[in-house]
Design an enzyme around this catalytic site. Structure first.
Site, PDB file in Angstrom:
ATOM      1  CB  SER A 149      -0.915   0.017   1.232  1.00 63.06           C
ATOM      2  OG  SER A 149      -1.590   1.251   1.294  1.00 63.06           O
ATOM      3  CG  HIS A 180      -4.017  -1.431  -1.730  1.00 61.51           C
ATOM      4  ND1 HIS A 180      -5.124  -2.154  -2.106  1.00 61.51           N
ATOM      5  CD2 HIS A 180      -4.439  -0.546  -0.800  1.00 61.51           C
ATOM      6  CE1 HIS A 180      -6.175  -1.727  -1.406  1.00 61.51           C
ATOM      7  NE2 HIS A 180      -5.787  -0.772  -0.615  1.00 61.51           N
ATOM      8  CG  ASP A 208      -5.175   2.766   0.475  1.00 61.92           C
ATOM      9  OD1 ASP A 208      -4.128   2.466   1.093  1.00 61.92           O
ATOM     10  OD2 ASP A 208      -6.089   1.970   0.236  1.00 61.92           O
ATOM     11  CG  MET A 215      -8.155   7.678   1.555  1.00 64.51           C
ATOM     12  SD  MET A 215      -7.186   7.772   3.090  1.00 64.51           S
ATOM     13  CE  MET A 215      -6.693   6.052   3.237  1.00 64.51           C
ATOM     14  CG  HIS A 236      -9.292   0.693  -1.193  1.00 67.81           C
ATOM     15  ND1 HIS A 236      -8.773   0.503   0.080  1.00 67.81           N
ATOM     16  CD2 HIS A 236     -10.634   0.750  -1.049  1.00 67.81           C
ATOM     17  CE1 HIS A 236      -9.767   0.432   0.946  1.00 67.81           C
ATOM     18  NE2 HIS A 236     -10.912   0.571   0.296  1.00 67.81           N
ATOM     19  CG  MET A 272     -11.240   3.850   1.096  1.00 68.28           C
ATOM     20  SD  MET A 272      -9.808   3.786   2.178  1.00 68.28           S
ATOM     21  CE  MET A 272      -8.518   3.797   0.937  1.00 68.28           C
ATOM     22  CG  MET A 319     -12.129  -2.013   4.379  1.00 71.55           C
ATOM     23  SD  MET A 319     -10.556  -1.764   3.546  1.00 71.55           S
ATOM     24  CE  MET A 319      -9.731  -0.700   4.732  1.00 71.55           C
ATOM     25  CG  ASP A 329      -6.637  -2.368   2.798  1.00 73.25           C
ATOM     26  OD1 ASP A 329      -7.269  -1.613   2.038  1.00 73.25           O
ATOM     27  OD2 ASP A 329      -5.569  -2.054   3.335  1.00 73.25           O
TER      28      ASP A 329
HETATM   29  C1  DX5 Z   1      -6.590   2.252   5.107  1.00 73.29           C
HETATM   30  C2  DX5 Z   1      -6.094   1.756   3.758  1.00 73.29           C
HETATM   31  C3  DX5 Z   1      -5.073   0.663   3.882  1.00 73.29           C
HETATM   32  C4  DX5 Z   1      -3.823   1.121   4.538  1.00 73.29           C
HETATM   33  C5  DX5 Z   1      -3.105  -0.073   5.072  1.00 73.29           C
HETATM   34  O1  DX5 Z   1      -7.732   3.019   4.903  1.00 73.29           O
HETATM   35  O2  DX5 Z   1      -7.174   1.268   3.003  1.00 73.29           O
HETATM   36  O3  DX5 Z   1      -4.734   0.159   2.591  1.00 73.29           O
HETATM   37  O4  DX5 Z   1      -3.006   1.804   3.632  1.00 73.29           O
HETATM   38  O5  DX5 Z   1      -2.168   0.420   5.924  1.00 73.29           O
HETATM   39  P1  DX5 Z   1      -1.367  -0.440   6.984  1.00 73.29           P
HETATM   40  O6  DX5 Z   1      -0.861  -1.648   6.252  1.00 73.29           O
HETATM   41  O7  DX5 Z   1      -0.299   0.517   7.373  1.00 73.29           O
HETATM   42  O8  DX5 Z   1      -2.303  -0.795   8.082  1.00 73.29           O
HETATM   43 ZN    ZN Z   2      -6.713   0.200   0.984  1.00 73.13          ZN
END
Ligand code: DX5
Ligand code: ZN
Length: 216
Positions: free
Chosen positions: A10, A35, A37, A39, A68, A70, A138, A176
């Protein structure tokens, strides 16, 4: 025969001042996927990055980009992510018409993923399991890296694995959040096939060893 566990690094956890170097470091360490993210500060209480960064990462690697979303109103943004995403995952909590969104992702040539927060009942995703390539369960409440793995989410992983077997559906199970050497085994044993990790990998002294540990 069990297929090998896929490790998706990630990039939320990288040193963004050295994007190309961090992508090269994770590639050399043996990550299978990246991956990413996305947001929007509305669906989750954080703002990360957008389509321009996904395009930049696409320039840095040939590995699969697991995007991903979000974000609220994901349909409005699909066209901006599809060109550079290998898989595009929307949250069941955010898509007004989940089947339509999943079909649009596949029509765009991406694998379709459906994500579910820890607080969302598993039954909310069951109607869509025959329409997806990835089920992202999640293991933390989304928004930030570095959070603690939530063990109760393993019930959903087990339920998903049972449906894969009983119904022959082809989706892969992805987890994740808080995935590290101490939690990866539990996730794998419950049925997780794709492990997303940020902190545990980019924060590791030896990233290659950390990736091997997640694979078990
Ligand atoms: C959180 C993300 C995850 C995050 C994982 O909202 O969707 O992908 O980056 O982070 P770690 O592995 O640091 O928990
Ligand atoms: Zn994620």
């Amino acid at each position: 025969m069990n297929t090998p566990t896929i490790v998706a690094s990630s990039i939320l956890a990288i040193d963004f001042s050295d994007l190309r170097g961090e992508i090269a470091r994770a590639t050399a360490a043996g990550t299978d996927w990246f991956h990413l993210d996305i947001m929007d500060g509305h669906f989750v209480d954080n703002i990360s990055f957008g389509p321009a960064l996904v395009a930049a990462v696409r320039q840095c690697t040939d590995l699969p980009l697991d995007v991903h979303l979000m974000i609220e109103n994901p349909d409005h943004y699909l066209e901006r992510f599809i060109p550079n995403a290998s898989s595009l995952t929307v949250h069941v909590e955010a898509a007004p018409d989940v089947s339509r969104t999943l079909a649009a992702i596949r029509e765009g040539g991406c694998k379709a993923g459906l994500a579910c927060n820890p607080a969302t009942p598993f039954r909310d995703v069951v109607p869509f399991l025959d329409q997806i390539d990835l089920l992202l369960l999640m293991t933390v409440h989304p928004g930030f890296g570095g959070q603690k793995f939530r063990l109760e989410t393993m019930e959903k992983v087990q339920a998903a694995a049972a449906l894969q077997k009983d119904r022959g559906w082809k989706f892969q199970i992805e987890v994740d959040g808080g995935i590290n050497a101490g939690t990866a085994g539990t996730a794998r044993q419950n049925g997780a096939e794709i492990l997303v990790a940020g902190t545990a990998l980019f924060g590791a002294a030896d990233m290659a060893a950390a990736i091997r540990e997640l694979r078990g």
